[in-house]
Design a protein around this motif. Structure first.
Motif, PDB file in Angstrom:
ATOM      1  N   UNK A 197       0.829  -1.198   0.000  1.00 37.83           N
ATOM      2  CA  UNK A 197       0.000   0.000   0.000  1.00 37.83           C
ATOM      3  C   UNK A 197       0.869   1.256   0.000  1.00 37.83           C
ATOM      4  N   UNK A 201       1.640   4.164  -2.953  1.00 37.32           N
ATOM      5  CA  UNK A 201       1.484   5.597  -2.778  1.00 37.32           C
ATOM      6  C   UNK A 201       2.781   6.357  -2.929  1.00 37.32           C
ATOM      7  N   UNK A 202       3.792   5.871  -2.213  1.00 44.18           N
ATOM      8  CA  UNK A 202       5.031   6.629  -2.184  1.00 44.18           C
ATOM      9  C   UNK A 202       5.720   6.634  -3.542  1.00 44.18           C
ATOM     10  N   UNK A 208       3.279  10.785 -10.612  1.00 42.16           N
ATOM     11  CA  UNK A 208       2.171  11.625 -11.065  1.00 42.16           C
ATOM     12  C   UNK A 208       2.583  13.086 -11.123  1.00 42.16           C
ATOM     13  N   UNK A 209       3.447  13.470 -10.164  1.00 39.68           N
ATOM     14  CA  UNK A 209       3.936  14.847 -10.193  1.00 39.68           C
ATOM     15  C   UNK A 209       4.728  15.067 -11.481  1.00 39.68           C
ATOM     16  N   UNK A 212       2.347  15.438 -14.282  1.00 35.42           N
ATOM     17  CA  UNK A 212       1.605  16.693 -14.217  1.00 35.42           C
ATOM     18  C   UNK A 212       2.470  17.872 -14.659  1.00 35.42           C
ATOM     19  N   UNK A 213       3.709  17.929 -14.149  1.00 37.95           N
ATOM     20  CA  UNK A 213       4.579  19.050 -14.530  1.00 37.95           C
ATOM     21  C   UNK A 213       4.816  19.045 -16.028  1.00 37.95           C
ATOM     22  N   UNK A 215       2.879  17.814 -18.348  1.00 36.27           N
ATOM     23  CA  UNK A 215       1.713  18.233 -19.150  1.00 36.27           C
ATOM     24  C   UNK A 215       1.359  19.698 -18.923  1.00 36.27           C
ATOM     25  N   UNK A 216       1.690  20.235 -17.739  1.00 35.28           N
ATOM     26  CA  UNK A 216       1.502  21.678 -17.551  1.00 35.28           C
ATOM     27  C   UNK A 216       2.452  22.433 -18.477  1.00 35.28           C
ATOM     28  N   UNK A 220       0.756  24.840 -21.051  1.00 37.18           N
ATOM     29  CA  UNK A 220       0.860  26.282 -20.860  1.00 37.18           C
ATOM     30  C   UNK A 220       1.896  26.920 -21.776  1.00 37.18           C
TER      31      UNK A 220
END
Lengths: 427, 152
Positions: A197, A201-202, A208-209, A212-213, A215-216, A220
């Motif tokens: 578990x 998560x870890x 995911x970060x 995300x960075x 795709x930002x 942008x």
């Protein structure tokens, strides 16, 4: 020389017979007093070896009957009995006219020695006879006799109780040991679960970060960065996604191994139709996937079965020649009490050599980006099928297609959520 | 309906702070976002203690976005304090967690959370979340008006 062996235990009779026959004694056996007397009536015997505690008529009584019978009284009687014989027992035995008492257990050689000595003595002096009892002593004699017997029975009971107690103790500690080990296993399982578990998560959070960075960055600043920069950002995203899938698959695989599952009848037909309806990649116009006939219910577990079918279908639509539409047929074959669910495609196929290690972890047969996967899917299928007590396999020919199959036990039990029949529909 | 009370984000992960700010910007949310980095700081902010004592600089928020796993005091502890110990009006709380463990969800609602949201993992999802926060919690929901009166 002919010996009559009297004992209620078959094992004892067998042992004594084997022992005596090895010394060329002729043997007959009886399992209690009455049967022994019957044998004596029909044959000539040179020696009776008898136990003490036997059903119906004990050894003491048997000896009494022999020694008070005109025809039998010359036959020597020897008691062969367990260790709880005291000097009073021996006295009683002798007063009954028996030759001797051989204690159990004895070494075979000693036993045979004793028998030889007794027989030599009998040949020299004749067999012993019962002590004539003065009428006045009869009561005393009977009392002593019953005391002897009761004491023997008591000793037997104590022995049995002791054995019982030891058995109970063993049972109790066995239970404790099993409980202890089960608790340890459960604790290990919980630890593993907690580890999985936190691992999920870890490890996935920073991934995911990263996604995300990137795709930002693309979203942008996309127009401001060069084509090369955009393609690099794309690669960051797809690599992170791939690692995320890999972590998810490995976690699914490990969860498969320690999860406790309950195997129950599964409506595999309905389950499969649901999977197909939920995923566009298994539907027109992306793919031509069809179920032929009805798939009978099987014993399995819903989550595991879903994982199997999804993985097999996913492979079937993935491994096709570039630009061609996947063509997949699913059907069942009945094999005794098993059902084989077959997923057949017309894809690129797998050569015989590769088929061997296909179901092992991280065996990707197509390093080509076009067929990229995590290399875990078929290992998940195999583990899941094994946990459902089934089998998995493949037949394939390169260039023609593959047939992957999963074999599970057929469930004849009624399944809930069967599609409603036409009679009850639309009223 | 619209006021400009701040949104209080209680979050120890700087990436998540950045991502939510990005999503709020994309969703054109104009409310200021006050960020505190653990449960204790959240309690300090809400009770106006220490560096948060100036209410004109640190007004009560119209919405709290609360992470669960944090150092010092957890999100659950903040919830329990907010609903049981503090004298504050019933500020709306969205629990914003990376896991939607059944036990956590149940407990959060029992302790008085108004919503429980699993942190979206993609940029697009995060923007969707920001837009729905804007529509529902900052526009349709009357709580801002109610709070303004309660605070005065």
């Amino acid at each position: 020389m002919k010996v009559l062996i009297v004992d209620d235990s078959e094992q004892n009779r067998h042992l004594l017979r084997a022992l005596l026959e090895s010394e060329s004694y002729q043997c007959e056996t009886a399992f209690n007093g009455p049967e022994a007397l019957e044998q004596l009536r029909h044959g000539e015997f040179d020696l009776v070896i008898t136990g003490v505690l036997m059903p119906e008529m004990d050894g003491f009584q048997l000896c009494y009957h022999i020694k008070t019978n005109e025809r039998f009284r010359a036959i020597p009687v020897v008691f062969y009995t367990a260790t709880y014989v005291d000097s009073n027992d021996a006295r009683l035995v002798l007063s009954l006219g028996a030759e001797d008492c051989i204690l159990k257990p004895t070494q075979p050689a000693e036993f045979l020695d004793s028998v030889r000595q007794i027989m030599a003595r009998v040949r020299a002096n004749g067999s012993r006879s019962i002590m004539p009892l003065p009428a006045a002593d009869e009561v005393k004699y009977l009392r002593e006799y019953s005391t002897r017997l009761v004491r023997k029975l008591e000793a037997k009971v104590r022995e049995a109780e002791e054995a019982n107690r030891r058995l109970g103790e063993l049972n109790a500690t066995l239970d404790e040991r099993v409980q202890e080990q089960t608790a340890q296993l459960q604790a290990a399982n919980r630890e593993l679960e907690a580890f999985s578990y936190s691992l999920s998560h870890d490890m996935r959070a920073p991934l995911r970060a990263i996604q995300s960075y990137a795709s930002i960055l693309l979203g942008d600043l996309g127009p401001e960065i060069s084509a090369e920069g955009r393609s690099s950002a794309d690669k960051i995203i797809s690599s992170a996604q791939r690692l995320d899938r890999l972590i998810r698959d490995v976690l699914a695989l490990s969860r498969l191994s320690y999860q406790t599952i309950r195997i129950q009848p599964q409506n595999v037909d309905a389950l499969l139709r649901q999977i197909l309806s939920e995923r566009p990649e298994f539907q027109e116009p992306q793919a031509d996937v069809r179920i032929k006939g009805f798939l009978p219910p099987v014993f399995g577990q819903e989550t595991l079965l879903t994982q199997c079918l999804t993985n097999l279908l996913g492979n079937a639509v993935k491994f096709v020649n570039r630009g061609s539409k996947p063509h997949v047929r699913i059907f069942s074959e009945r094999r005794d009490d098993k059902v084989r669910i077959v997923v057949e495609d017309r894809g690129i196929g797998i050569d015989t050599h590769e088929q061997q290690r296909l179901f092992q972890l991280f065996q990707q047969n197509h390093p080509n980006v076009e067929y990229e996967g995590t290399g875990v899917g078929l290992a998940i299928v195999r583990r899941a099928v094994e946990r459902m007590q089934g089998r998995v396999g493949v037949e394939s020919e390169p260039g023609k297609g593959s047939r992957f199959w999963v074999e599970l036990k057929v469930a004849n039990a009624l399944i809930e959520n069967q599609p409603a029949n036409s009679a009850s529909r639309g009223r | 309906m619209k006021t400009n009370l701040p949104i209080l984000q209680v979050e120890d992960d700087d990436h998540d702070v950045f991502f939510l700010a990005h999503a709020f910007k994309k969703a054109a949310i104009t409310n200021p976002v006050q960020v505190v980095h653990d449960g204790q700081e959240a309690i300090d902010y809400l009770s106006g203690k220490g560096r948060f004592s100036d209410r004109s600089k640190f007004p009560l928020p119209c919405l709290i976005i609360l992470d669960l796993k944090m150092p010092r005091r957890t999100g659950m502890e903040v919830l329990a304090w907010l609903r049981q110990e503090s004298d504050l009006p019933p500020l709306p709380v969205i629990v914003f967690s990376s896991s939607a463990h059944r036990d956590d969800v149940d407990r959060a609602f029992v302790l008085g959370a108004n919503a429980f949201v699993s942190k979206p993992s993609s940029v697009e999802e995060r923007i969707r979340f920001a837009k729905s926060v804007k529509e529902f919690w900052l526009y349709f929901n009357e709580i801002q008006e109610a709070l303004l009166h309660a605070v005065r």
